[in-house]
Enzyme design. Structure first.
Site, mmCIF file in Angstrom:
data_model
loop_
_atom_site.group_PDB
_atom_site.id
_atom_site.type_symbol
_atom_site.label_atom_id
_atom_site.label_comp_id
_atom_site.label_asym_id
_atom_site.label_seq_id
_atom_site.Cartn_x
_atom_site.Cartn_y
_atom_site.Cartn_z
ATOM 1 N N LYS A 12 29.924 30.013 -33.784
ATOM 2 C CA LYS A 12 29.097 30.775 -32.668
ATOM 3 C C LYS A 12 30.126 31.482 -31.543
ATOM 4 C CE LYS A 12 25.117 28.063 -33.545
ATOM 5 N NZ LYS A 12 24.080 26.944 -33.108
ATOM 6 N N GLN A 41 23.706 23.179 -27.959
ATOM 7 C CA GLN A 41 23.709 22.502 -29.445
ATOM 8 C C GLN A 41 23.035 21.174 -29.623
ATOM 9 O OE1 GLN A 41 25.090 24.507 -31.649
ATOM 10 N NE2 GLN A 41 24.627 23.118 -33.398
ATOM 11 N N ASP A 53 18.128 30.284 -28.154
ATOM 12 C CA ASP A 53 17.865 29.590 -29.323
ATOM 13 C C ASP A 53 16.323 29.274 -29.808
ATOM 14 O OD1 ASP A 53 19.695 28.337 -31.049
ATOM 15 O OD2 ASP A 53 19.947 26.622 -29.819
HETATM 16 N N1 GUN Z 1 21.521 22.301 -34.496
HETATM 17 C C1 GUN Z 1 21.139 22.502 -35.884
HETATM 18 N N2 GUN Z 1 20.813 23.974 -35.896
HETATM 19 C C2 GUN Z 1 20.895 24.222 -34.718
HETATM 20 C C3 GUN Z 1 20.613 25.648 -33.866
HETATM 21 O O1 GUN Z 1 20.210 26.556 -34.465
HETATM 22 N N3 GUN Z 1 20.830 25.549 -32.564
HETATM 23 C C4 GUN Z 1 21.429 24.486 -31.950
HETATM 24 N N4 GUN Z 1 21.408 24.539 -30.384
HETATM 25 N N5 GUN Z 1 21.539 23.165 -32.419
HETATM 26 C C5 GUN Z 1 21.225 23.259 -33.801
#
Ligand code: GUN
Length: 290
Positions: free
Chosen positions: A49, A93, A116
């Site tokens: 990211k 995350q 998100d």
């Molecule tokens: N864990 C698995 N997929 C995601 C996601 O798209 N965003 C976040 N923040 N955590 C995750």
């Protein structure tokens, strides 16, 4: 069978975002990336990211807290980013270490910065049919279908898995009125009876339950579109790291029957990251009125 190439589609979206950010005057769109603990997959995802942000002309602010960080510490970091006028998007995350409740941790993220889409207000808006930020994986899957000419209107879609990150928002998104929606959606989960009877009816099958190679060839209709959200580690003595990454779909036999199928890796994963970039740019525009 044709591959639904998420990597190529994500590259196109990132280029579009980069093109827009290059034309902005003033400060860059800014994304805060918060990671807690040492989950190895999370480390890889957050690094991806941050790299994508750079490619897209988005500034990223990275915070990594230790495995034993308190909930108060995590909330403190998120609150600081909330209060920082130069931060447009905040991503926490998941998963989090066990001492931290994810609902309580997500709650203080300002919905205007919830790129998100996991905040209850974001999910509520999606359920109500007036979405602001939609979780990046389902949003990316819809975009991948749209850009590959897959018709969702009237289609029988079966979603395997009911997580808040994928299954639930995926079902909401595809059953919404309008472009990329209007599908008839069935959600199957661990308590569903005769899952194969559902999957065999699916025009579009989305596997997101996190069980390695769960979807077998005989569970898929001839000509179906198959989207594999799974990333599972399975032991593989011949692989350099001793494990291989496989999806929730048993790829070879399913690919024989599918008209379109996403590979793992290179399918859904890159789309998730690309949509995070798109959401961050949208947050920036919304916040700056540009
Ligand atoms: N864990 C698995 N997929 C995601 C996601 O798209 N965003 C976040 N923040 N955590 C995750």
């Amino acid at each position: 069978m044709r591959l639904l190439d998420g990597k190529a589609c994500a590259a196109a979206i990132k280029q579009e975002v980069a093109g827009e950010t290059a034309r902005l005057s003033g400060r860059r769109p800014t994304l805060a990336l918060v990671r807690v603990g040492e989950d190895p997959a999370s480390k890889v995802y957050v690094a991806a990211k941050a790299k994508a942000s750079e490619e897209c002309g988005i500034e990223s602010r990275n915070v990594h807290l230790s495995d034993d960080a308190s909930e108060a510490r995590v909330l403190g970091v998120l609150t600081d980013f909330n209060n920082d006028p130069d931060v447009d998007g905040i991503l926490l995350q998941l998963p989090l270490p066990k001492q931290i409740d994810s609902d309580r941790a997500i709650a203080p993220i300002s919905p205007e910065k919830d790129v998100d889409g996991f905040h209850p207000e974001s999910l509520g808006r999606l359920a109500a049919g007036s979405p602001r930020f939609v979780p990046c994986t389902p949003l990316g899957i819809r975009e991948l279908l749209l850009r590959n000419g897959v018709e969702t209107a009237g289609a029988d879609v079966v979603v395997l898995g009911r997580s808040v990150i994928v299954g639930k928002p995926m079902a909401l998104l595809l059953s919404q009125k309008g472009r990329g929606g209007d599908a008839t959606v069935t959600v199957c989960h661990s308590r569903s009876r005769d899952i194969a009877a559902h999957t065999r009816r699916a025009d579009i099958l989305i596997a997101a339950m996190g069980v390695a190679r769960f979807v077998k060839g005989d569970m898929v209709k001839e000509g179906a579109v198959v989207v594999d959200v799974g990333i599972n580690r399975v032991d593989d003595a011949s692989a350099p790291k001793g494990y291989a990454l496989v999806g929730d779909v048993d790829f070879e036999p399913v690919a024989q029957r599918a008209s379109l199928i996403t590979p793992v890796p290179g399918g859904v994963g890159p789309m998730t990251v690309a949509m995070l970039m798109a959401n961050t740019l949208a947050a920036y525009k919304m916040r700056t009125g540009s």
